[in-house]
Design a protein around this motif. Structure first.
Motif, PDB file in Angstrom:
ATOM      1  N   SER A 263      -2.317  -4.940  13.388  1.00 11.23           N
ATOM      2  CA  SER A 263      -2.613  -3.763  12.576  1.00 11.23           C
ATOM      3  C   SER A 263      -1.466  -2.769  12.545  1.00 11.23           C
ATOM      4  CB  SER A 263      -3.869  -3.058  13.110  1.00 11.23           C
ATOM      5  OG  SER A 263      -3.663  -2.616  14.445  1.00 11.23           O
ATOM      6  N   LEU A 264      -0.539  -2.870  13.497  1.00 12.67           N
ATOM      7  CA  LEU A 264       0.536  -1.884  13.607  1.00 12.67           C
ATOM      8  C   LEU A 264       1.657  -2.147  12.618  1.00 12.67           C
ATOM      9  CD1 LEU A 264       1.842   0.530  15.065  1.00 12.67           C
ATOM     10  CD2 LEU A 264       2.697  -1.081  16.794  1.00 12.67           C
ATOM     11  N   GLU A 265       1.957  -3.420  12.344  1.00 14.25           N
ATOM     12  CA  GLU A 265       3.126  -3.712  11.491  1.00 14.25           C
ATOM     13  C   GLU A 265       2.971  -3.302  10.030  1.00 14.25           C
ATOM     14  OE1 GLU A 265       6.473  -7.183  10.925  1.00 14.25           O
ATOM     15  OE2 GLU A 265       4.972  -7.380  12.488  1.00 14.25           O
ATOM     16  N   PRO A 266       1.951  -3.548   9.270  1.00 11.26           N
ATOM     17  CA  PRO A 266       0.759  -4.353   9.519  1.00 11.26           C
ATOM     18  C   PRO A 266       0.935  -5.779   9.000  1.00 11.26           C
ATOM     19  CG  PRO A 266       0.486  -3.156   7.479  1.00 11.26           C
ATOM     20  CD  PRO A 266       1.876  -2.838   7.970  1.00 11.26           C
ATOM     21  N   GLN A 267       0.134  -6.703   9.573  1.00 10.55           N
ATOM     22  CA  GLN A 267       0.177  -8.093   9.132  1.00 10.55           C
ATOM     23  C   GLN A 267      -1.179  -8.627   8.690  1.00 10.55           C
ATOM     24  OE1 GLN A 267       1.960 -10.423  12.300  1.00 10.55           O
ATOM     25  NE2 GLN A 267       4.013 -10.101  11.480  1.00 10.55           N
ATOM     26  N   TYR A 268      -2.259  -7.920   8.977  1.00 13.32           N
ATOM     27  CA  TYR A 268      -3.559  -8.468   8.602  1.00 13.32           C
ATOM     28  C   TYR A 268      -3.659  -8.565   7.082  1.00 13.32           C
ATOM     29  CZ  TYR A 268      -5.114  -3.633   7.642  1.00 13.32           C
ATOM     30  OH  TYR A 268      -5.232  -2.357   7.147  1.00 13.32           O
ATOM     31  N   SER A 269      -4.422  -9.538   6.612  1.00 14.36           N
ATOM     32  CA  SER A 269      -4.527  -9.800   5.177  1.00 14.36           C
ATOM     33  C   SER A 269      -5.547  -8.866   4.532  1.00 14.36           C
ATOM     34  CB  SER A 269      -4.940 -11.262   4.953  1.00 14.36           C
ATOM     35  OG  SER A 269      -5.118 -11.517   3.580  1.00 14.36           O
ATOM     36  N   CYS A 270      -5.120  -8.204   3.465  1.00 10.89           N
ATOM     37  CA  CYS A 270      -6.025  -7.343   2.704  1.00 10.89           C
ATOM     38  C   CYS A 270      -5.690  -7.534   1.234  1.00 10.89           C
ATOM     39  CB  CYS A 270      -5.878  -5.884   3.115  1.00 10.89           C
ATOM     40  SG  CYS A 270      -7.076  -4.785   2.302  1.00 10.89           S
ATOM     41  N   ALA A 271      -6.362  -8.487   0.603  1.00 16.01           N
ATOM     42  CA  ALA A 271      -6.012  -8.877  -0.764  1.00 16.01           C
ATOM     43  C   ALA A 271      -6.088  -7.705  -1.738  1.00 16.01           C
ATOM     44  CB  ALA A 271      -6.922 -10.012  -1.222  1.00 16.01           C
ATOM     45  N   VAL A 272      -7.149  -6.915  -1.664  1.00 15.61           N
ATOM     46  CA  VAL A 272      -7.312  -5.810  -2.607  1.00 15.61           C
ATOM     47  C   VAL A 272      -6.257  -4.738  -2.354  1.00 15.61           C
ATOM     48  CG1 VAL A 272      -8.868  -4.018  -3.447  1.00 15.61           C
ATOM     49  CG2 VAL A 272      -9.763  -6.289  -2.887  1.00 15.61           C
ATOM     50  N   GLY A 273      -5.998  -4.447  -1.096  1.00 18.85           N
ATOM     51  CA  GLY A 273      -4.974  -3.462  -0.772  1.00 18.85           C
ATOM     52  C   GLY A 273      -3.603  -3.896  -1.241  1.00 18.85           C
ATOM     53  N   SER A 274      -3.272  -5.167  -1.036  1.00 21.37           N
ATOM     54  CA  SER A 274      -1.960  -5.676  -1.455  1.00 21.37           C
ATOM     55  C   SER A 274      -1.817  -5.656  -2.964  1.00 21.37           C
ATOM     56  CB  SER A 274      -1.758  -7.097  -0.917  1.00 21.37           C
ATOM     57  OG  SER A 274      -1.750  -7.101   0.499  1.00 21.37           O
ATOM     58  N   THR A 275      -2.869  -6.057  -3.658  1.00 23.76           N
ATOM     59  CA  THR A 275      -2.824  -6.050  -5.127  1.00 23.76           C
ATOM     60  C   THR A 275      -2.673  -4.628  -5.663  1.00 23.76           C
ATOM     61  OG1 THR A 275      -4.174  -8.052  -5.259  1.00 23.76           O
ATOM     62  CG2 THR A 275      -4.094  -6.647  -7.214  1.00 23.76           C
ATOM     63  N   THR A 276      -3.389  -3.699  -5.061  1.00 27.45           N
ATOM     64  CA  THR A 276      -3.296  -2.306  -5.490  1.00 27.45           C
ATOM     65  C   THR A 276      -1.880  -1.779  -5.299  1.00 27.45           C
ATOM     66  OG1 THR A 276      -5.614  -1.961  -4.886  1.00 27.45           O
ATOM     67  CG2 THR A 276      -4.259   0.005  -5.187  1.00 27.45           C
ATOM     68  N   TRP A 277      -1.276  -2.090  -4.159  1.00 27.52           N
ATOM     69  CA  TRP A 277       0.084  -1.634  -3.881  1.00 27.52           C
ATOM     70  C   TRP A 277       1.084  -2.308  -4.828  1.00 27.52           C
ATOM     71  CZ3 TRP A 277       4.832  -3.206  -1.534  1.00 27.52           C
ATOM     72  CH2 TRP A 277       5.631  -2.150  -1.090  1.00 27.52           C
ATOM     73  N   ASP A 278       0.918  -3.614  -5.067  1.00 30.70           N
ATOM     74  CA  ASP A 278       1.821  -4.327  -5.978  1.00 30.70           C
ATOM     75  C   ASP A 278       1.730  -3.768  -7.392  1.00 30.70           C
ATOM     76  OD1 ASP A 278       2.734  -5.962  -3.958  1.00 30.70           O
ATOM     77  OD2 ASP A 278       1.384  -7.620  -4.445  1.00 30.70           O
ATOM     78  N   ASP A 279       0.534  -3.354  -7.795  1.00 30.20           N
ATOM     79  CA  ASP A 279       0.367  -2.798  -9.140  1.00 30.20           C
ATOM     80  C   ASP A 279       1.158  -1.505  -9.326  1.00 30.20           C
ATOM     81  OD1 ASP A 279      -1.248  -4.871  -9.927  1.00 30.20           O
ATOM     82  OD2 ASP A 279      -3.134  -3.784  -9.650  1.00 30.20           O
ATOM     83  N   ILE A 280       1.300  -0.730  -8.238  1.00 30.91           N
ATOM     84  CA  ILE A 280       2.054   0.524  -8.349  1.00 30.91           C
ATOM     85  C   ILE A 280       3.503   0.235  -8.711  1.00 30.91           C
ATOM     86  CG2 ILE A 280       2.865   2.575  -7.114  1.00 30.91           C
ATOM     87  CD1 ILE A 280       0.367   2.371  -5.352  1.00 30.91           C
ATOM     88  N   LYS A 281       4.070  -0.822  -8.133  1.00 28.97           N
ATOM     89  CA  LYS A 281       5.483  -1.140  -8.407  1.00 28.97           C
ATOM     90  C   LYS A 281       5.604  -2.255  -9.439  1.00 28.97           C
ATOM     91  CE  LYS A 281       5.997  -4.111  -4.320  1.00 28.97           C
ATOM     92  NZ  LYS A 281       6.939  -4.542  -3.271  1.00 28.97           N
ATOM     93  N   SER A 282       4.865  -2.094 -10.518  1.00 29.12           N
ATOM     94  CA  SER A 282       4.903  -3.080 -11.603  1.00 29.12           C
ATOM     95  C   SER A 282       4.922  -2.354 -12.941  1.00 29.12           C
ATOM     96  CB  SER A 282       3.677  -3.999 -11.534  1.00 29.12           C
ATOM     97  OG  SER A 282       2.503  -3.304 -11.923  1.00 29.12           O
ATOM     98  N   ALA A 283       5.113  -3.122 -13.991  1.00 25.79           N
ATOM     99  CA  ALA A 283       5.164  -2.541 -15.341  1.00 25.79           C
ATOM    100  C   ALA A 283       3.834  -1.928 -15.748  1.00 25.79           C
ATOM    101  CB  ALA A 283       5.580  -3.614 -16.343  1.00 25.79           C
ATOM    102  N   SER A 284       2.758  -2.265 -15.051  1.00 26.47           N
ATOM    103  CA  SER A 284       1.457  -1.668 -15.381  1.00 26.47           C
ATOM    104  C   SER A 284       1.389  -0.196 -15.000  1.00 26.47           C
ATOM    105  CB  SER A 284       0.328  -2.436 -14.685  1.00 26.47           C
ATOM    106  OG  SER A 284       0.443  -2.336 -13.277  1.00 26.47           O
ATOM    107  N   ASN A 285       2.328   0.262 -14.173  1.00 24.22           N
ATOM    108  CA  ASN A 285       2.433   1.664 -13.801  1.00 24.22           C
ATOM    109  C   ASN A 285       3.505   2.293 -14.691  1.00 24.22           C
ATOM    110  OD1 ASN A 285       2.875   4.175 -12.668  1.00 24.22           O
ATOM    111  ND2 ASN A 285       3.496   3.412 -10.658  1.00 24.22           N
ATOM    112  N   PRO A 286       3.139   3.150 -15.657  1.00 24.81           N
ATOM    113  CA  PRO A 286       4.123   3.702 -16.600  1.00 24.81           C
ATOM    114  C   PRO A 286       5.297   4.396 -15.913  1.00 24.81           C
ATOM    115  CG  PRO A 286       1.896   4.165 -17.347  1.00 24.81           C
ATOM    116  CD  PRO A 286       1.768   3.599 -15.965  1.00 24.81           C
ATOM    117  N   ALA A 287       5.028   5.117 -14.820  1.00 23.70           N
ATOM    118  CA  ALA A 287       6.111   5.825 -14.135  1.00 23.70           C
ATOM    119  C   ALA A 287       7.112   4.833 -13.544  1.00 23.70           C
ATOM    120  CB  ALA A 287       5.540   6.722 -13.043  1.00 23.70           C
TER     121      ALA A 287
END
Length: 519
Positions: A263-287
């Protein structure tokens, strides 16, 4: 060496720290808190026009671990400001310190191999240090357990480049590991530990003295816990921090969670969290899309010198400025020259990455971190998904401290986590820090639990315990109106905020990560 009980007591101590409590702090859900995302302040750091067209780098330091005393508190990427006694804000005498938990990014290092250019123009050697990796029977340290008594040699890695091996490494070459904490990064780690001791022992008389620790090591180990991630650089730092705090080179246990679920690094799998974060740094985020388009000319200039293909989609150099940022800042923190273009295998003295170009990379990196962890309105949700388990562990520690003191029991009083920029960034994101910067080398967030002598109001379930959060050695200001300036915030308020986001004892995290509970 530490006595037999010192190493095996660690799980018991952590068991105490995660014990549920029916105390007032354990009922924190009754406190009304605001769980919504609140935007950070608008500053030059998260202004895209300034990031692209500005000059300099906001007065930040990128070329030395040393910050003059008169300027301490200035952002220093190579060695960030941290708690030390000369700047420490001492609370008034009505408060007494009960518990401290530190999470801090490792200190300066060589770059990651993935952040190297296809061909690097000079080697990076680490012949002035060794990375020690060896196994040892615990009976030789603790006097208990199994083993034939044989003692292993204290082996360390010494890198070399074979002239016979036809498969040569690409990118960085030399005797270093990429990454490893550099020799000067080890020095910074030792100083960080010494500064923490100077504050929490010399100034506040909270930690035991070094003399007491030497005379009664078992007592010391019952009060202090160190934790690292599965990345070896955090262990390299922890050893020096411990030496700086306790003036010891004896064997010390550092706790670590299993790879894949840490949990410290973190390494546990969180599919929804990862997808949400990836969406921020994608073309779907206008900024994000706007900043990538606006940066095309800067990318083109950097690619021409570095040799990164302009159409590269494999290495990640064009996903964000992270790779260029790490490559260039690591050089400058270690007084290495900015790279020049290789022509026929030789350095060109006329086509080089200039300081102005490097500064533009640093400004864009700061903008990106603010966007990823604070400016995007989904940044709080992404950080909760990807770092909520550690937050729940922290909350459990607070509860155990309050319950333990009320019951006349004392577990650890100081827990120190050595982690990464992504760890510290997500903590800042969850706390909704008002001004987000990229946490540089050695960045720390410190959680202090203080007790105040007062008449506790049972109707409000107030325990008389308060939390102060320090970033860069000073109280952290949150954009969330419930938190505000986190300087003696009732512990029930922060616990209710954490519980609302992640659930008590992380009870919401599995559902939030698999999508059955809204993130």
């Amino acid at each position: 060496m530490f006595p037999p009980t010192s190493l095996k007591s660690i799980p018991i101590l952590l068991g105490f720290l995660t014990t549920s409590s029916s105390s007032s702090a354990g009922q924190a859900a009754a406190v009304e808190v605001d769980l919504r995302w609140h935007a950070p302040s608008q500053t030059q750091f998260n202004d895209l026009a300034t990031a692209l067209n500005g000059t300099g780098i906001y007065g930040f330091i990128f070329n030395s671990s040393t910050t003059p005393d008169a300027e301490y508190g200035t952002y220093n990427w190579c060695n960030m400001p941290h708690v030390r006694h000369t700047e420490y804000p001492v609370p008034n005498s009505s408060f007494s310190l009960s518990y401290v938990e530190v999470i801090h990014r490792h200190h300066k290092r060589t770059p990651y191999a993935a952040n190297s250019f296809p061909v690097e123009s000079y080697a990076w050697n680490c012949d002035d240090q060794g990375l020690f990796y060896f196994g040892q029977h615990l009976p030789l340290i603790t006097g208990e357990g199994k083993g034939n008594g044989a003692r292993g040699a204290e082996t360390y890695w010494s890198g070399f480049m074979s002239p016979v091996n036809p498969f040569q490494a690409k990118g960085w070459t030399g005797t270093c590991q990429f990454p490893q904490i550099s020799a000067s990064g080890l020095d910074d780690s030792w100083t960080h530990g010494a500064d923490l001791y100077g504050t929490y022992h010399d100034l506040l008389e909270f930690l035991p003295s070094r003399e007491e620790a030497a005379q009664d090591p078992e007592s010391w180990r019952n009060k202090v816990v160190y934790r690292v991630t599965n990345n070896q650089i955090t262990s390299q730092v922890a050893g020096m921090v411990i030496a700086g705090m306790w003036n010891t080179t004896d064997a010390v246990a550092v706790i670590i969670q299993p790879a894949g679920i840490d949990s410290l690094e973190p390494q546990y799998s969180c599919a929804v969290g990862s997808t949400t974060w990836d969406d921020i740094k994608s073309a779907s985020n206008p900024a994000w899309a706007e900043h990538q388009t606006a940066a095309e000319d800067l990318y083109a200039s950097l690619d021409d010198i570095s040799g990164i293909p302009v159409d590269d989609t494999e290495t990640g150099f064009h996903d964000s400025f992270d790779h260029y940022y790490d490559n260039l800042s690591a050089r400058q923190c270690h007084s290495k020259p900015l790279p020049c273009k290789l022509i026929n295998g030789a350095n060109s003295s006329t086509t080089c990455i200039t300081q102005d170009m490097a500064n533009a990379v640093y400004r864009m990196g700061q903008w990106e971190y603010s966007q990823l962890y604070r400016d995007a309105n989904s940044s709080l949700a992404a950080s909760v998904g990807n770092y909520g388990v550690w937050i729940a562990e922290l909350a459990a520690h607070f509860r155990a401290v309050v319950a333990g003191e009320k019951n006349g029991e004392r577990g650890p009083i100081y827990v120190h986590n050595v982690a990464h920029d992504g760890s510290v960034s997500r903590v800042l994101s969850i706390l909704q820090v008002e001004i987000m910067v990229w946490p540089g080398m050695g960045s720390e967030v410190v959680f202090e639990v203080w007790k105040k002598a007062e008449n506790v109001d049972a109707a409000t379930k107030r325990s008389g315990y308060y939390v102060r959060v320090l970033f860069g050695g000073q109280p952290l200001k949150s954009s969330n109106p419930t938190l505000g300036l986190i300087d003696m915030l009732p512990v029930e308020t922060l616990l209710a905020y954490f519980d609302g986001l992640v659930g008590q004892n992380a009870s919401s995290m599995v559902g939030k990560c698999n999508g059955t509970i809204p993130l």
